[in-house]
Design a protein around this motif. Structure first.
Motif, PDB file in Angstrom:
ATOM      1  N   THR A  97       0.934   3.470   0.889  1.00  0.00           N
ATOM      2  CA  THR A  97       0.064   2.303   0.969  1.00  0.00           C
ATOM      3  C   THR A  97      -0.565   2.008  -0.381  1.00  0.00           C
ATOM      4  O   THR A  97      -1.044   2.919  -1.059  1.00  0.00           O
ATOM      5  CB  THR A  97      -1.061   2.521   1.993  1.00  0.00           C
TER       6      THR A  97
ATOM      7  N   MET B  66      -5.732   0.845   9.140  1.00  0.00           N
ATOM      8  CA  MET B  66      -4.596   0.639   8.249  1.00  0.00           C
ATOM      9  C   MET B  66      -3.407   1.500   8.678  1.00  0.00           C
ATOM     10  O   MET B  66      -2.270   1.034   8.736  1.00  0.00           O
ATOM     11  CB  MET B  66      -5.005   0.957   6.809  1.00  0.00           C
TER      12      MET B  66
ATOM     13  N   LEU C 185      -2.330  -5.620   3.654  1.00  0.00           N
ATOM     14  CA  LEU C 185      -1.693  -4.310   3.603  1.00  0.00           C
ATOM     15  C   LEU C 185      -0.534  -4.368   2.615  1.00  0.00           C
ATOM     16  O   LEU C 185       0.372  -5.189   2.756  1.00  0.00           O
ATOM     17  CB  LEU C 185      -1.192  -3.925   4.994  1.00  0.00           C
TER      18      LEU C 185
END
Length: 330
Positions: free
Chosen positions: A15, A29, A96
């Motif tokens: 990420t 997330m 994201l």
């Protein structure tokens, strides 16, 4: 090859800016990552029984059964991830961002998980500084990096949703030494890579470093900027433009409704910016003209409206396409 090692397609998913998420936002997330990854695996025909996956806090590593052709992961799986990620990011103040590495090689399973040089390689590629910069430089939210061998054996031959010309090579410095990797940014014909003019200059709105975007709060995870409650009224400059950084729009804009339709709207914006998207939001007050063009003529009243114009009161949110226009109020 070590005893017990088998060839599989290996994957590493990281990420962007994960260190900047607060605990609550990080939990959400992680849930998003697994939701879109598993939905994409299912769409690509990868059953859970054909997938060994290990969590890494801000992503995961995986080994996919050799019965699944790597081209299916490069094509269908990545395309599904891209589309699902785009949809999910529409409602997030902090989109994201993902770095995905792919490689094919021998991997060993034991009671502790996956191991082997091939697994190390794919993790280092996804986490490399070059991969981070390619993603940041693109201004998008997804980058794929593949090994030289995977590119040579699979990517360069093409396939369903796999366009060889959309991949570009670059040298990547790893702990074990320099290697060549190939980069692809879904949605771009050819991503920028080291050596390109201006590559080292990030776009104005690009994240910066591992903590790009700063700490993510619960408000951001719900799709609104920090400090804004669900009922907060945005100031005219709060919303970004669809095509870049916010800028002041004054006067009148002509907006074609559709190619060949012969229809367009005249939009007069007073005291604030105009945001034009497929489903548009206008802040105003905003006046919609009667179709005489950006430089329309006609009798007007004191506030500049022409006969037959409709005036949107300040703060009204107007949505729709062409004649299908509603004021968005509940």
């Amino acid at each position: 090859m070590a005893d017990g090692a088998v060839y599989k397609t290996l994957m590493s998913v990281d990420t962007r800016g994960s260190g900047g998420y607060l605990d609550g936002a990080k939990k959400r997330m992680r849930a998003r990552i697994y939701d879109l990854a598993h939905a994409s695996f299912e769409a690509a025909g990868v059953a859970r029984s054909m997938l060994h996956l290990e969590d890494r806090g801000d992503g995961f590593i995986a080994a996919v059964d050799a019965r699944i052709p790597p081209v299916r992961l490069l094509g269908t799986w990545l395309a599904e991830v891209h589309q699902r990620q785009r949809t999910g990011n529409e409602d997030l103040a902090r989109p994201l961002g993902l770095r995905v590495g792919l490689h094919v090689g021998p991997v060993t399973h034991d009671e502790e998980g996956l191991s082997g040089h091939a697994m190390d390689l794919v993790c280092r590629l996804a986490d490399s500084e070059v991969t981070r910069t390619v993603l940041d430089r693109s201004g998008r939210d997804l980058v794929l990096v593949v090994s030289e061998s995977l590119h040579h054996e699979i990517v360069r031959h093409g396939g369903r949703f796999v366009e060889p010309s959309a991949y570009r090579p670059a040298r990547v410095e790893l702990k074990e030494g320099p290697v060549t990797a190939w980069f692809h940014v879904p949605g771009e014909a050819r991503p920028a890579v080291p050596g390109d003019e201006g590559f080292d200059t990030l776009p104005v709105d690009a994240p910066s470093g591992e903590h790009g975007g700063g700490a993510s709060t619960g408000a951001e995870a719900e799709g609104r900027p920090p400090g804004r409650g669900p009922g907060h009224a945005e100031a005219p400059g709060d919303r970004p433009f669809a095509d870049g950084p916010a800028r002041q729009a004054a006067g009148k804009e002509a907006w074609p409704v559709g190619a060949g339709s012969g229809a367009h709207w005249d939009i007069t914006v007073q005291g604030g910016p105009s945001v034009v998207q497929d489903r548009a939001t206008f802040q105003g007050p905003v006046h919609f003209g009667g179709g005489t063009g950006a430089a329309g003529r006609g009798d007007g009243d004191a506030d500049g409206r022409r006969s037959g114009d409709r005036a949107a009161p300040p703060g009204t949110r107007l949505e729709g396409h062409g004649d299908d226009l509603t004021d968005g109020r509940r």
